[in-house]
Design a protein around this motif. Structure first.
Motif, short mmCIF file in Angstrom:
data_model
loop_
_atom_site.label_atom_id
_atom_site.label_comp_id
_atom_site.label_asym_id
_atom_site.label_seq_id
_atom_site.Cartn_x
_atom_site.Cartn_y
_atom_site.Cartn_z
N PRO A 34 -13.06 -15.39 -54.41
CA PRO A 34 -13.24 -16.08 -55.69
C PRO A 34 -12.65 -15.32 -56.88
O PRO A 34 -12.07 -15.95 -57.79
N GLU A 35 -12.74 -13.99 -56.88
CA GLU A 35 -12.23 -13.22 -58.01
C GLU A 35 -10.70 -13.21 -58.06
O GLU A 35 -10.11 -12.77 -59.06
N GLN A 36 -10.05 -13.68 -57.02
CA GLN A 36 -8.59 -13.76 -57.01
C GLN A 36 -8.08 -15.09 -57.55
O GLN A 36 -6.87 -15.31 -57.59
N ILE A 37 -8.99 -15.97 -57.96
CA ILE A 37 -8.61 -17.28 -58.48
C ILE A 37 -9.05 -17.38 -59.92
O ILE A 37 -10.22 -17.13 -60.25
N CYS A 38 -8.13 -17.76 -60.80
CA CYS A 38 -8.49 -17.97 -62.20
C CYS A 38 -8.01 -19.34 -62.65
O CYS A 38 -6.97 -19.83 -62.20
N VAL A 39 -8.82 -19.97 -63.51
CA VAL A 39 -8.59 -21.36 -63.90
C VAL A 39 -8.67 -21.49 -65.41
O VAL A 39 -9.61 -20.97 -66.04
N ALA A 40 -7.70 -22.18 -65.98
CA ALA A 40 -7.75 -22.52 -67.40
C ALA A 40 -7.97 -24.02 -67.53
O ALA A 40 -7.21 -24.82 -66.96
N ASP A 41 -9.02 -24.40 -68.24
CA ASP A 41 -9.29 -25.82 -68.49
C ASP A 41 -10.01 -25.94 -69.82
O ASP A 41 -10.94 -25.16 -70.09
N PRO A 42 -9.61 -26.91 -70.65
CA PRO A 42 -10.24 -27.03 -71.97
C PRO A 42 -11.65 -27.60 -71.92
O PRO A 42 -12.39 -27.49 -72.91
N ASP A 43 -12.04 -28.17 -70.80
CA ASP A 43 -13.36 -28.80 -70.66
C ASP A 43 -14.39 -27.75 -70.24
O ASP A 43 -14.36 -27.26 -69.11
N VAL A 44 -15.30 -27.43 -71.13
CA VAL A 44 -16.31 -26.41 -70.83
C VAL A 44 -17.20 -26.83 -69.67
O VAL A 44 -17.63 -25.98 -68.87
N THR A 45 -17.46 -28.12 -69.55
CA THR A 45 -18.27 -28.60 -68.43
C THR A 45 -17.59 -28.31 -67.10
O THR A 45 -18.24 -27.88 -66.13
N ARG A 46 -16.27 -28.53 -67.03
CA ARG A 46 -15.54 -28.22 -65.81
C ARG A 46 -15.53 -26.71 -65.56
O ARG A 46 -15.67 -26.26 -64.41
N GLN A 47 -15.38 -25.94 -66.60
CA GLN A 47 -15.42 -24.48 -66.45
C GLN A 47 -16.73 -24.04 -65.81
O GLN A 47 -16.75 -23.27 -64.85
N ASP A 48 -17.82 -24.54 -66.38
CA ASP A 48 -19.15 -24.16 -65.88
C ASP A 48 -19.32 -24.59 -64.42
O ASP A 48 -19.88 -23.84 -63.61
N HIS A 49 -18.85 -25.79 -64.10
CA HIS A 49 -18.99 -26.29 -62.74
C HIS A 49 -18.23 -25.41 -61.74
O HIS A 49 -18.78 -25.02 -60.69
N LEU A 50 -16.99 -25.09 -62.05
CA LEU A 50 -16.16 -24.29 -61.12
C LEU A 50 -16.71 -22.88 -60.97
O LEU A 50 -16.71 -22.31 -59.86
N LYS A 51 -17.19 -22.33 -62.06
CA LYS A 51 -17.74 -20.98 -61.99
C LYS A 51 -19.04 -20.97 -61.18
O LYS A 51 -19.27 -20.08 -60.34
N ARG A 52 -19.89 -21.98 -61.40
CA ARG A 52 -21.18 -22.02 -60.74
C ARG A 52 -21.04 -22.26 -59.24
O ARG A 52 -21.71 -21.62 -58.43
N TYR A 53 -20.16 -23.19 -58.85
CA TYR A 53 -20.07 -23.57 -57.43
C TYR A 53 -19.14 -22.68 -56.61
O TYR A 53 -19.34 -22.52 -55.40
N TYR A 54 -18.14 -22.10 -57.27
CA TYR A 54 -17.14 -21.36 -56.49
C TYR A 54 -17.00 -19.89 -56.89
O TYR A 54 -16.37 -19.12 -56.17
N GLY A 55 -17.56 -19.52 -58.03
CA GLY A 55 -17.50 -18.13 -58.44
C GLY A 55 -16.15 -17.67 -58.94
O GLY A 55 -15.90 -16.46 -59.04
N VAL A 56 -15.25 -18.62 -59.26
CA VAL A 56 -13.92 -18.25 -59.72
C VAL A 56 -13.96 -17.88 -61.20
O VAL A 56 -14.94 -18.15 -61.91
#
Length: 272
Positions: A34-56
């Protein structure tokens, strides 16, 4: 962990459903941690979801993702791609760029990122979300076989992959890119037919969906032509040939061919 892809970081510009499918797939396949994957998205809800479920890693701005990544995946809608690409050119360097923006040719991407940028264009479809996707790759100038193999591994984690000439990518969009919607419509119509004949809605939907799934698996796993498999079901004077006759009367073949052609031409228009 053995990182079979052989790279340090995968960066995704855009964290929508396709990006999430790829994240889930590569983590399940243990191609990345998970720490090898980074994501940029303007939607804070999507950010929270991806971080919570996948740890990225999430919430990074586009430039930070580019600098932190060996492969940069553009997982955004074609309509906003130009805005995303502006200003990215100087930071790309020798990184490999993978674009999943439908209809946008490699040449157009190079106009923003520079003619020397290493680019692979990908056309996945939505069944990637359940690990049953179909992805076509078109390889840009200068991209070596090792880089192609790396990207194939990523999309292999969510389904099947083929490598084609870029001139065929619009046809891929019209067939496998848009195709799931055609099949959803067919499943809905078959289920409606079952309901019309007295089946409960939920049962009819399950019967139709599983029938399509099973038929598709038979085509892929048997290696036989679909026409031969069709003939094996249609016994002389039986129920299936009666149903097939009605489909032929309704022009099902021609309508499906026309749908692929129409979607292909629309993809060409979007690319221009």
């Amino acid at each position: 962990m053995s990182n079979s892809v052989g790279m340090h970081t995968l960066g995704l510009i855009g964290g929508g459903r396709m990006a999430e499918a790829l994240i889930s797939g590569v983590l399940t396949a243990r191609l990345f941690e998970p720490e090898q994957i980074c994501v940029a998205d303007p939607d804070v809800t999507r950010q929270d979801h991806l971080k919570r479920y996948y740890g990225v890693r999430v919430g990074l701005v586009n430039d930070e993702v580019v600098r932190a990544s060996d492969i940069v995946m553009l997982a955004v809608k074609p309509q906003v791609l130009a805005d995303v690409l502006r200003g990215m050119g100087t930071g790309i360097g020798h990184r490999l760029v993978v674009s999943v923006a439908a209809g946008v040719p490699i040449g157009r991407l190079q106009e923003f990122l520079g003619s020397q940028t290493l680019i692979i264009r990908a056309m996945p479809n939505t069944p990637a979300m359940v690990g049953a996707g179909m992805t076509a790759l078109a390889v840009g100038p200068g991209v070596g076989p090792e880089a192609v193999a790396r990207v194939q591994q990523i999309f292999d984690a969510v389904g099947k992959v083929v490598v084609l000439e870029e001139r065929l990518m619009d046809a891929v969009t019209g067939l496998s890119g848009s195709g799931p919607a055609y099949i959803f419509l067919a499943i809905e119509a078959m289920a409606d037919g079952g309901v019309k004949m007295g089946l409960p809605r939920e049962t009819a939907s399950m019967l139709a969906a599983q029938t399509v799934l099973g038929a598709a698996r038979m085509v892929l796993e048997s290696g036989q032509h679909p026409a031969r498999l069709k003939d094996q079901v249609a016994s002389p004077g039986g129920t299936t040939i009666a149903g097939l006759h009605r489909l032929e009367q309704g022009g099902l073949r021609a309508v499906l061919m026309d749908a692929v052609e129409a979607a292909t031409r629309r993809s060409q228009e979007l690319g221009n």
